[in-house]
Design a protein around this motif. Structure first.
Motif, PDB file in Angstrom:
ATOM      1  N   LEU A 253       0.859  -1.185   0.000  1.00  0.00           N
ATOM      2  CA  LEU A 253       0.000   0.000   0.000  1.00  0.00           C
ATOM      3  C   LEU A 253       0.890   1.227   0.000  1.00  0.00           C
ATOM      4  O   LEU A 253       1.792   1.356   0.842  1.00  0.00           O
ATOM      5  CB  LEU A 253      -0.905  -0.003   1.237  1.00  0.00           C
ATOM      6  CG  LEU A 253      -1.907   1.144   1.377  1.00  0.00           C
ATOM      7  CD1 LEU A 253      -2.922   1.134   0.242  1.00  0.00           C
ATOM      8  CD2 LEU A 253      -2.623   1.051   2.729  1.00  0.00           C
ATOM      9  N   LEU A 325      -1.642   0.642  -4.966  1.00  0.00           N
ATOM     10  CA  LEU A 325      -1.700  -0.705  -4.397  1.00  0.00           C
ATOM     11  C   LEU A 325      -1.083  -1.711  -5.349  1.00  0.00           C
ATOM     12  O   LEU A 325      -1.030  -1.498  -6.557  1.00  0.00           O
ATOM     13  CB  LEU A 325      -3.144  -1.115  -4.112  1.00  0.00           C
ATOM     14  CG  LEU A 325      -4.045  -1.451  -5.309  1.00  0.00           C
ATOM     15  CD1 LEU A 325      -5.295  -2.202  -4.843  1.00  0.00           C
ATOM     16  CD2 LEU A 325      -4.426  -0.244  -6.131  1.00  0.00           C
ATOM     17  N   TYR A 355      -5.708  -9.759  -1.367  1.00  0.00           N
ATOM     18  CA  TYR A 355      -5.122  -8.454  -1.027  1.00  0.00           C
ATOM     19  C   TYR A 355      -5.849  -7.792   0.151  1.00  0.00           C
ATOM     20  O   TYR A 355      -5.217  -7.463   1.174  1.00  0.00           O
ATOM     21  CB  TYR A 355      -5.109  -7.541  -2.255  1.00  0.00           C
ATOM     22  CG  TYR A 355      -4.499  -6.182  -1.977  1.00  0.00           C
ATOM     23  CD1 TYR A 355      -3.118  -5.992  -2.028  1.00  0.00           C
ATOM     24  CD2 TYR A 355      -5.291  -5.093  -1.639  1.00  0.00           C
ATOM     25  CE1 TYR A 355      -2.555  -4.752  -1.757  1.00  0.00           C
ATOM     26  CE2 TYR A 355      -4.731  -3.851  -1.359  1.00  0.00           C
ATOM     27  CZ  TYR A 355      -3.368  -3.682  -1.422  1.00  0.00           C
ATOM     28  OH  TYR A 355      -2.812  -2.452  -1.141  1.00  0.00           O
ATOM     29  N   LEU A 373      -6.983   4.445  -0.435  1.00  0.00           N
ATOM     30  CA  LEU A 373      -6.670   4.444  -1.868  1.00  0.00           C
ATOM     31  C   LEU A 373      -7.238   5.678  -2.550  1.00  0.00           C
ATOM     32  O   LEU A 373      -6.583   6.274  -3.423  1.00  0.00           O
ATOM     33  CB  LEU A 373      -7.202   3.177  -2.519  1.00  0.00           C
ATOM     34  CG  LEU A 373      -6.467   1.888  -2.132  1.00  0.00           C
ATOM     35  CD1 LEU A 373      -7.216   0.660  -2.627  1.00  0.00           C
ATOM     36  CD2 LEU A 373      -5.053   1.887  -2.689  1.00  0.00           C
TER      37      LEU A 373
END
Length: 380
Positions: A253, A325, A355, A373
């Motif tokens: 991340l 990501l 994930y 994100l």
């Protein structure tokens, strides 16, 4: 003030149905206090379709409502059914346009449906995960989640990905690349080169995903048929030497405000389905069988190996210049070698995908992951 998020899913690749299920998971986890989702599906013809027109008010999203089917009483499941969903055909496609430094979603008559603040592309495979749609967003100056054009393209091409990994000092297993030209004009030499690899071999489309088109072979007599099968998905094929060892995955991340990317606890896939012969973790075991595999996370590894996996996952992320990501896959051999397999710049992202599950076990749950994100996409 809420921001409009274009949630883009579907696409023209074989991973179309996986993308639909991913979109359902993201839509149900999106923080509606901060984001207003605008779901748009891309059908197999390449048309962009405004989705969710039958979505009931204040109801959870489902595959049916997302692809504009009227809701019915169903048993909710996180796996794909045997009848795979698809974005429907349409006579009224929508499109994006840029006007005065803003991005608008418009209908066929040019009427504005919504101003778009950020895009969340949930597309897998060609024409979605390979830098093409990322290039579109770049031309529109539209912020978007995930890797940029170059990293998406390199991360989608197993041949160039391996070259980038080698340059970064990562241990890559032996492979041979078979191009379209090689296959038609130099086939004998290619087959002889592949024969130098140790069996078993894995024959893969170079630019595919979700394990589609992959064949595991134990005899060289099976090679040409396996290559032809992979070529149904991509004209470029990679043949990899099988590596005996454990399959270890690690999520990466990106860091906010210039911070270094961070890695999740490593996870290990344990195939458990007794009714089907899963020779490897294939499309069916990933998406169509809820009981075929389990995630062991943190994987049972020595502390120094766990640290090495996490460090090399970040190295791989940076080697392809990824953003947002990625999931990085390794083999850990019985000789205690760590060999990198591949990076996925838009990994499976359904709630049961590896994930988000790895990050859940590391301390970041699915809604927080989505929020992070989107924040990464919008940072200057």
């Amino acid at each position: 003030m809420t921001k409009n998020v274009l949630v883009l899913f579907g696409g023209q690749s074989p991973e179309h149905p996986v993308s639909i299920v991913t979109a359902v998971g993201v839509l149900n986890a999106l923080d509606r206090n901060h984001y207003n989702p605008i779901p748009v599906g891309i059908n197999h013809h390449g048309d962009w379709v405004l989705a969710g027109t039958h979505q009931p008010d204040d109801a959870d999203w489902s595959v049916a409502t997302l692809i504009n089917e009227r809701p019915v009483e169903t048993t909710h499941t996180t796996a794909l059914s045997d009848e795979l969903p698809e974005v429907p055909a349409t006579d009224t496609p929508v499109a994006l346009r840029s006007v005065n430094s803003s991005t608008q979603l418009i209908d066929v008559e040019g009427n504005v449906i919504a101003d778009i603040d950020v895009a969340f592309p949930l597309l897998h495979g060609p024409n979605g995960e390979d830098g093409t749609v990322q290039g579109l967003f770049e031309t529109l100056n539209l912020p978007y989640v995930g890797a940029g054009v170059l990293a998406s393209a390199v991360g989608m091409d197993k041949h160039f990905m391996k070259i980038a990994f080698r340059h970064a000092g990562l241990h890559v297993g032996p492979w041979v690349t078979v191009t379209e030209t090689d296959w038609h004009t130099n086939r004998t030499a290619v087959l002889e080169e592949i024969a130098k690899l140790e069996l078993p071999l894995f024959v893969k489309p170079a630019r595919g995903g979700s394990s589609l088109g992959i064949t595991r072979i134990t005899l060289l007599s099976e090679l040409e048929q396996a290559i032809e099968h992979a070529r149904q998905y991509d004209t470029k094929v990679v043949v990899e030497q099988g590596i005996l060892g454990r399959e270890i995955e690690c999520g990466v991340l990106d860091g906010l405000n210039g911070a270094k990317p961070k890695a999740s606890y490593p996870g290990e896939i344990v195939v458990t389905d007794d009714d089907q012969d899963f020779q490897f973790y294939d499309f069916t075991s990933k998406y169509q069988s809820e009981n075929s595999a389990e995630l062991s996370c943190p994987a049972e590894l020595a502390d120094d190996v766990t640290a090495l996996v996490r460090a090399q996952a970040v190295t791989a992320f940076q080697a392809v210049d990824a953003a947002g990501l990625s999931r990085v896959d390794f083999f850990y051999t019985y000789d205690n070698e760590l060999i990198i397999n591949e990076i996925n710049t838009m990994p499976g992202f359904t709630p049961i995908s590896m994930y988000p599950q790895m990050w859940q076990r590391t301390g970041i749950d699915y809604p927080e992951l989505i929020d992070t994100l989107l924040a990464l996409a919008q940072q200057d």
